[in-house]
Design an enzyme around this catalytic site. Structure first.
Site, PDB file in Angstrom:
ATOM      1  N   ASP A 135       0.841  -1.200   0.000  1.00  0.00           N
ATOM      2  CA  ASP A 135       0.000   0.000   0.000  1.00  0.00           C
ATOM      3  C   ASP A 135       0.871   1.242   0.000  1.00  0.00           C
ATOM      4  OD1 ASP A 135      -2.571   1.398   2.195  1.00  0.00           O
ATOM      5  OD2 ASP A 135      -2.310   1.472   0.013  1.00  0.00           O
ATOM      6  N   LYS A 138       3.019   3.527  -5.570  1.00  0.00           N
ATOM      7  CA  LYS A 138       2.473   2.572  -6.544  1.00  0.00           C
ATOM      8  C   LYS A 138       3.551   2.116  -7.529  1.00  0.00           C
ATOM      9  CE  LYS A 138      -0.811   3.497  -3.963  1.00  0.00           C
ATOM     10  NZ  LYS A 138      -0.812   2.688  -2.696  1.00  0.00           N
ATOM     11  N   ASP A 163      -3.220  -2.989  -2.540  1.00  0.00           N
ATOM     12  CA  ASP A 163      -4.279  -1.988  -2.545  1.00  0.00           C
ATOM     13  C   ASP A 163      -4.139  -1.109  -3.789  1.00  0.00           C
ATOM     14  OD1 ASP A 163      -5.277   0.866  -0.528  1.00  0.00           O
ATOM     15  OD2 ASP A 163      -6.496  -0.567  -1.621  1.00  0.00           O
ATOM     16  N   ASN A 164      -5.218  -0.476  -4.201  1.00  0.00           N
ATOM     17  CA  ASN A 164      -5.206   0.566  -5.242  1.00  0.00           C
ATOM     18  C   ASN A 164      -4.816   0.088  -6.621  1.00  0.00           C
ATOM     19  OD1 ASN A 164      -3.626   2.113  -2.603  1.00  0.00           O
ATOM     20  ND2 ASN A 164      -5.686   2.700  -3.188  1.00  0.00           N
ATOM     21  N   GLU A 193     -11.380   4.109  -1.112  1.00  0.00           N
ATOM     22  CA  GLU A 193     -11.860   4.314   0.258  1.00  0.00           C
ATOM     23  C   GLU A 193     -12.741   5.559   0.361  1.00  0.00           C
ATOM     24  OE1 GLU A 193      -8.718   3.607  -0.536  1.00  0.00           O
ATOM     25  OE2 GLU A 193      -7.319   5.115   0.134  1.00  0.00           O
TER      26      GLU A 193
HETATM   27  O1  LIG Z   1       2.475   9.333  -0.071  1.00  0.00           O
HETATM   28  C1  LIG Z   1       3.577   8.879  -0.005  1.00  0.00           C
HETATM   29  C2  LIG Z   1       3.866   7.516  -0.598  1.00  0.00           C
HETATM   30  S1  LIG Z   1       3.235   6.286   0.419  1.00  0.00           S
HETATM   31  C3  LIG Z   1       1.501   6.447   0.237  1.00  0.00           C
HETATM   32  C4  LIG Z   1       1.078   5.586  -0.911  1.00  0.00           C
HETATM   33  N1  LIG Z   1      -0.378   5.496  -1.016  1.00  0.00           N
HETATM   34  C5  LIG Z   1      -0.979   6.294  -1.873  1.00  0.00           C
HETATM   35  O2  LIG Z   1      -0.357   7.122  -2.523  1.00  0.00           O
HETATM   36  C6  LIG Z   1      -2.462   6.168  -2.020  1.00  0.00           C
HETATM   37  C7  LIG Z   1      -3.135   7.129  -2.751  1.00  0.00           C
HETATM   38  C8  LIG Z   1      -4.527   7.053  -2.894  1.00  0.00           C
HETATM   39  C9  LIG Z   1      -5.242   8.076  -3.664  1.00  0.00           C
HETATM   40  C10 LIG Z   1      -4.881   9.414  -3.552  1.00  0.00           C
HETATM   41  C11 LIG Z   1      -5.577  10.382  -4.250  1.00  0.00           C
HETATM   42  C12 LIG Z   1      -6.633  10.018  -5.073  1.00  0.00           C
HETATM   43  F1  LIG Z   1      -7.318  10.970  -5.760  1.00  0.00           F
HETATM   44  C13 LIG Z   1      -6.977   8.691  -5.214  1.00  0.00           C
HETATM   45  C14 LIG Z   1      -6.282   7.723  -4.515  1.00  0.00           C
HETATM   46  C15 LIG Z   1      -5.260   6.015  -2.295  1.00  0.00           C
HETATM   47  C16 LIG Z   1      -4.570   5.054  -1.563  1.00  0.00           C
HETATM   48  O3  LIG Z   1      -5.245   4.027  -0.963  1.00  0.00           O
HETATM   49  C17 LIG Z   1      -3.183   5.119  -1.436  1.00  0.00           C
HETATM   50  O4  LIG Z   1      -2.574   4.125  -0.714  1.00  0.00           O
HETATM   51  C18 LIG Z   1       4.687   9.662   0.571  1.00  0.00           C
HETATM   52  C19 LIG Z   1       5.853   9.041   0.944  1.00  0.00           C
HETATM   53  C20 LIG Z   1       6.892   9.810   1.446  1.00  0.00           C
HETATM   54  C21 LIG Z   1       6.731  11.167   1.578  1.00  0.00           C
HETATM   55  O5  LIG Z   1       7.743  11.964   2.075  1.00  0.00           O
HETATM   56  C22 LIG Z   1       5.521  11.767   1.211  1.00  0.00           C
HETATM   57  O6  LIG Z   1       5.423  13.125   1.383  1.00  0.00           O
HETATM   58  C23 LIG Z   1       4.494  11.024   0.716  1.00  0.00           C
HETATM   59 MG   LIG Z   2      -3.977   2.494  -0.398  1.00  0.00          MG
END
Ligand SMILES: O=C(CSCCNC(=O)c1cc(-c2ccc(F)cc2)cc(O)c1O)c1ccc(O)c(O)c1
Ligand SMILES: [Mg+2]
Length: 208
Positions: A135, A138, A163-164, A193
């Site tokens: 998760d 991606k 997920d996703n 979600e």
């Molecule tokens: O965000 C991260 C990477 S890990 C999270 C990955 N998960 C997702 O991106 C994720 C995204 C969505 C989603 C978002 C927007 C939408 F419009 C639609 C769906 C849904 C999910 O269920 C997810 O798991 C990170 C890491 C290090 C850093 O320093 C930082 O700033 C950020």
């Molecule tokens: Mg997710």
């Protein structure tokens, strides 16, 4: 400075959930995400429950919602290792996991998945995992899956739960697990979600 969404999510848990009661933590986060602010937790609809894992790896902790959902079902002695790259997310997740009273079952590791996957044996004494929940970023699902194969962390029957796979989507990973002779893969259609957008989980069993 304005608080962050994870900080506001943690406040909602501390205000509305009962210490040591994982279900109340899950309900508090679901309520926050439905009625206050959407957050990228797996949510209360995407569920696969027939698993009985002892050793679980979670890639991408965020605020610890899916960590609590999985860890609350683990039998005594079972362990969940969760990797989170973002230090701010990890700090919040530690407190959410503690509020749920699950710190004895969960080891949260801060860092990049590609750095920690090769160290599972020597650092955590883990030979193979029973369940891996993907998760995190991606574009890391596929390289990290290949890395886990190369590190011998998957055994015959290990379940990968991703997920996703539709939204945001992981096309290269899907193509791999659905066409590789080393996996038996199936798709659990659901919704992103807390929304009506299509999303889903891909469950892939490693055949060894
Ligand atoms: O965000 C991260 C990477 S890990 C999270 C990955 N998960 C997702 O991106 C994720 C995204 C969505 C989603 C978002 C927007 C939408 F419009 C639609 C769906 C849904 C999910 O269920 C997810 O798991 C990170 C890491 C290090 C850093 O320093 C930082 O700033 C950020
Ligand atoms: Mg997710």
């Amino acid at each position: 400075t304005r608080s962050t969404r994870p900080q506001r999510l943690l406040k909602a848990v501390q205000k509305n959930a009962t210490r040591g009661d994982p279900q109340s933590v899950i309900s508090a986060i679901d309520h926050f995400c439905r009625h206050s602010e959407w957050a990228m937790n797996i949510g209360d609809e995407k569920v696969v429950n027939e698993l009985n894992p002892e050793k679980v790896l979670e890639l991408g902790t965020y605020c610890g919602y899916s960590t609590v959902r999985i860890a609350r079902l683990l039998p005594p002695g079972a362990r969940l290792i969760t990797l989170e790259f973002n230090g701010d997310y990890a700090a919040i997740a530690r407190q959410v996991i503690a509020w749920a009273g699950l710190e004895d079952k969960v080891q949260l590791v801060e860092g990049a998945s590609e750095d920690w996957i090769p160290r599972m044996k020597e650092h955590f004494g883990i030979e193979t995992f029973d369940l891996v929940f993907l998760d995190h970023w991606k574009d890391r699902y596929l390289p990290d899956t290949k890395l886990m194969e190369d590190c011998g962390l998957l055994r015959k029957g290990t379940v990968l739960l991703a997920d996703n796979v539709i939204c945001p989507g992981v096309p290269d990973y899907l193509q791999y697990v659905r066409n590789s002779l080393s996996y038996k893969s199936c798709y659990f259609k659901s919704h992103l979600e807390y929304t009506k957008a299509e999303d889903g989980l891909e469950k892939s069993v490693f055949l060894g």
